[in-house]
Design a protein around this motif. Structure first.
Motif, PDB file in Angstrom:
ATOM      1  N   ASP A  25      47.983  50.130  39.291  1.00  0.00           N
ATOM      2  CA  ASP A  25      47.178  49.412  38.297  1.00  0.00           C
ATOM      3  C   ASP A  25      47.671  47.979  38.072  1.00  0.00           C
ATOM      4  O   ASP A  25      47.900  47.546  36.942  1.00  0.00           O
ATOM      5  CB  ASP A  25      47.166  50.189  36.975  1.00  0.00           C
ATOM      6  CG  ASP A  25      46.069  49.699  36.026  1.00  0.00           C
ATOM      7  OD1 ASP A  25      45.080  49.116  36.513  1.00  0.00           O
ATOM      8  OD2 ASP A  25      46.219  49.878  34.803  1.00  0.00           O
ATOM      9  N   VAL A  26      47.844  47.248  39.167  1.00  0.00           N
ATOM     10  CA  VAL A  26      48.380  45.891  39.086  1.00  0.00           C
ATOM     11  C   VAL A  26      47.298  44.924  38.604  1.00  0.00           C
ATOM     12  O   VAL A  26      46.207  44.857  39.175  1.00  0.00           O
ATOM     13  CB  VAL A  26      48.938  45.435  40.453  1.00  0.00           C
ATOM     14  CG1 VAL A  26      49.323  43.963  40.411  1.00  0.00           C
ATOM     15  CG2 VAL A  26      50.140  46.296  40.822  1.00  0.00           C
ATOM     16  N   GLN A  27      47.628  44.173  37.555  1.00  0.00           N
ATOM     17  CA  GLN A  27      46.730  43.165  36.991  1.00  0.00           C
ATOM     18  C   GLN A  27      47.410  41.801  37.083  1.00  0.00           C
ATOM     19  O   GLN A  27      48.579  41.664  36.766  1.00  0.00           O
ATOM     20  CB  GLN A  27      46.447  43.472  35.512  1.00  0.00           C
ATOM     21  CG  GLN A  27      45.899  44.859  35.222  1.00  0.00           C
ATOM     22  CD  GLN A  27      44.394  44.912  35.257  1.00  0.00           C
ATOM     23  OE1 GLN A  27      43.730  43.866  35.319  1.00  0.00           O
ATOM     24  NE2 GLN A  27      43.836  46.111  35.190  1.00  0.00           N
ATOM     25  N   ARG A  28      46.641  40.807  37.544  1.00  0.00           N
ATOM     26  CA  ARG A  28      47.149  39.438  37.542  1.00  0.00           C
ATOM     27  C   ARG A  28      45.988  38.488  37.295  1.00  0.00           C
ATOM     28  O   ARG A  28      45.019  38.465  38.042  1.00  0.00           O
ATOM     29  CB  ARG A  28      47.817  39.099  38.879  1.00  0.00           C
ATOM     30  CG  ARG A  28      48.441  37.688  38.918  1.00  0.00           C
ATOM     31  CD  ARG A  28      49.634  37.597  37.996  1.00  0.00           C
ATOM     32  NE  ARG A  28      50.335  36.330  38.125  1.00  0.00           N
ATOM     33  CZ  ARG A  28      50.320  35.357  37.195  1.00  0.00           C
ATOM     34  NH1 ARG A  28      49.616  35.523  36.073  1.00  0.00           N
ATOM     35  NH2 ARG A  28      51.011  34.251  37.371  1.00  0.00           N
ATOM     36  N   HIS A  29      46.086  37.741  36.184  1.00  0.00           N
ATOM     37  CA  HIS A  29      45.042  36.803  35.804  1.00  0.00           C
ATOM     38  C   HIS A  29      45.565  35.369  35.888  1.00  0.00           C
ATOM     39  O   HIS A  29      46.741  35.110  35.645  1.00  0.00           O
ATOM     40  CB  HIS A  29      44.556  37.080  34.378  1.00  0.00           C
ATOM     41  CG  HIS A  29      43.730  38.323  34.251  1.00  0.00           C
ATOM     42  ND1 HIS A  29      44.259  39.576  34.404  1.00  0.00           N
ATOM     43  CD2 HIS A  29      42.394  38.488  33.975  1.00  0.00           C
ATOM     44  CE1 HIS A  29      43.305  40.485  34.229  1.00  0.00           C
ATOM     45  NE2 HIS A  29      42.170  39.843  33.980  1.00  0.00           N
ATOM     46  N   PHE A  30      44.700  34.466  36.223  1.00  0.00           N
ATOM     47  CA  PHE A  30      44.963  33.034  36.120  1.00  0.00           C
ATOM     48  C   PHE A  30      43.947  32.482  35.136  1.00  0.00           C
ATOM     49  O   PHE A  30      42.771  32.309  35.467  1.00  0.00           O
ATOM     50  CB  PHE A  30      44.858  32.361  37.484  1.00  0.00           C
ATOM     51  CG  PHE A  30      45.898  32.844  38.466  1.00  0.00           C
ATOM     52  CD1 PHE A  30      47.206  32.389  38.384  1.00  0.00           C
ATOM     53  CD2 PHE A  30      45.572  33.775  39.440  1.00  0.00           C
ATOM     54  CE1 PHE A  30      48.169  32.833  39.265  1.00  0.00           C
ATOM     55  CE2 PHE A  30      46.532  34.230  40.335  1.00  0.00           C
ATOM     56  CZ  PHE A  30      47.834  33.760  40.245  1.00  0.00           C
ATOM     57  N   GLY A  31      44.405  32.274  33.904  1.00  0.00           N
ATOM     58  CA  GLY A  31      43.462  31.964  32.834  1.00  0.00           C
ATOM     59  C   GLY A  31      42.602  33.185  32.560  1.00  0.00           C
ATOM     60  O   GLY A  31      43.107  34.301  32.416  1.00  0.00           O
ATOM     61  N   ALA A  32      41.305  32.990  32.537  1.00  0.00           N
ATOM     62  CA  ALA A  32      40.392  34.106  32.308  1.00  0.00           C
ATOM     63  C   ALA A  32      39.967  34.781  33.607  1.00  0.00           C
ATOM     64  O   ALA A  32      39.242  35.777  33.584  1.00  0.00           O
ATOM     65  CB  ALA A  32      39.157  33.614  31.566  1.00  0.00           C
TER      66      ALA A  32
END
Length: 349
Positions: A25-32
């Motif tokens: 369940d890897v999550q990575r955001h750049f801003g929105a």
């Protein structure tokens, strides 16, 4: 769709040990913007996994999370039992030595000779000069460049540079090899030679390999499994032969365009009025293809317009386009084909 081939599976498919790589369940955001949106994957020891997607799908962020250059916002990136997402930077250094990296543009140091480039990771580790050069010479022999040990990168072809990059990635005896679009800057013939080398290294060293690519042909050539990423999500995964023969996601079908047979437009345009058009896909059992051919030859009512059989991971994968005239009973034909485990889709009724 279920294909029946009676196969017992490869060693990788039957692997039961702890995976070398596990993403949870890897999550990575750049801003929105979500670059990775709940990615979960595992890679078994000795497996070659191809991760494929278009530009901007999340491939680069994923590989940077795998080598610890990018920290996920949440989720786990487990390499050989250690969650590197939670390790301090000081603890990442020894683990990164267990991960070899091959780059698209080679990343060789122009002022160093070939053997010095290969030995560089060992110099960073603090190994002695004699040990470094002995190991580097062994690896240059492995990749077929012993005669180029004293050359400089500018004197090499693109394929030779990539072979040096592969040797360098193996210097510290990694357990995991990451390949980031390693063949996309090479011509087709050189690409085939590099892929053959990677497959040989995988078999001889038992090395686990993760390929990041946008080219289905790369995955087809050497992959055991494929995972398709789109907009930060894994939309499809499975054995290469199975995904190639029966792609479930729209993006996979688009990526496969040009690899699987497609009905030429001029053939479709010449179908007489009332003709039904059926697409039959089968995999894992060549008898399914013979069934299609035999059934189509029983009567003039069935006519094969286009198609063929290829082999992916040593399994037959085929597609035929069949024209059925308006006097034939289509339903028994469809039932027979589907009962064999193949897929039959009526394109034109």
């Amino acid at each position: 769709m279920s294909y029946q081939d009676g196969s017992q599976g490869t060693a990788v498919e039957n692997a039961t040990g702890a995976p070398v790589v596990e993403l949870v369940d890897v999550q990575r955001h750049f801003g929105a913007t979500p670059a990775l949106d709940g990615v979960s994957l595992s890679v078994q020891k000795g497996e070659i996994l191809g991760i494929i997607g278009r530009s901007g799908a999340g491939k680069s962020t994923l590989i940077r999370c795998l080598n610890g250059l990018e920290r996920p916002d949440s989720g786990s990136v487990i390499i050989e039992g250690q969650d590197i997402a939670k390790l301090p930077e000081s603890a990442l250094h020894p683990l990164r030595r267990r991960i070899g990296m091959i780059f698209q543009h080679f990343n060789l140091l122009s002022a160093k000779t070939v053997i010095e480039n290969v030995a560089l990771p060992l110099k960073i580790e603090g190994r002695g000069r004699a040990e470094r050069l002995t190991r580097a010479a062994e690896l240059l022999d492995l990749v077929g460049l012993s005669d180029k040990r004293d050359a400089y990168p500018a004197q090499l072809s693109g394929g030779q540079k990539q072979r040096v990059g592969i040797a360098r990635a193996l210097a510290a005896r990694p357990s995991l090899l990451l390949s980031d679009e390693a063949t996309s800057a090479l011509d087709p013939e050189t690409t085939r030679s590099i892929l053959d080398l990677l497959k040989r290294i995988n078999r001889e060293l038992g090395l686990t390999v993760v390929l990041i690519t946008h080219e289905m042909e790369v995955v087809r050539a050497i992959g055991d499994r494929v995972a398709v990423i789109d907009k930060g999500k894994i939309v499809e995964e499975g054995p290469v032969w199975s995904v190639f023969s029966n792609p479930a996601a729209d993006i996979t079908r688009r990526l496969l365009a040009g690899i699987l047979p497609e009905l030429p437009a001029h053939l479709a345009a010449t179908l007489p009025p009332g003709t039904r058009l059926v697409q039959v896909d089968f995999a894992g059992n060549l008898d399914d293809g013979r069934l299609v051919l035999d059934r189509s030859s029983e009567s003039r009512a069935f006519r094969i317009l286009h198609g063929g059989v290829d082999y992916v991971q040593e399994r037959p994968v085929g597609r035929f386009f069949i024209a059925v005239n308006d006097t034939a009973d289509l339903d028994p034909f469809l039932a027979t084909v589907r009962a064999s485990g193949a897929r039959a889709e009526v394109l034109v009724r």
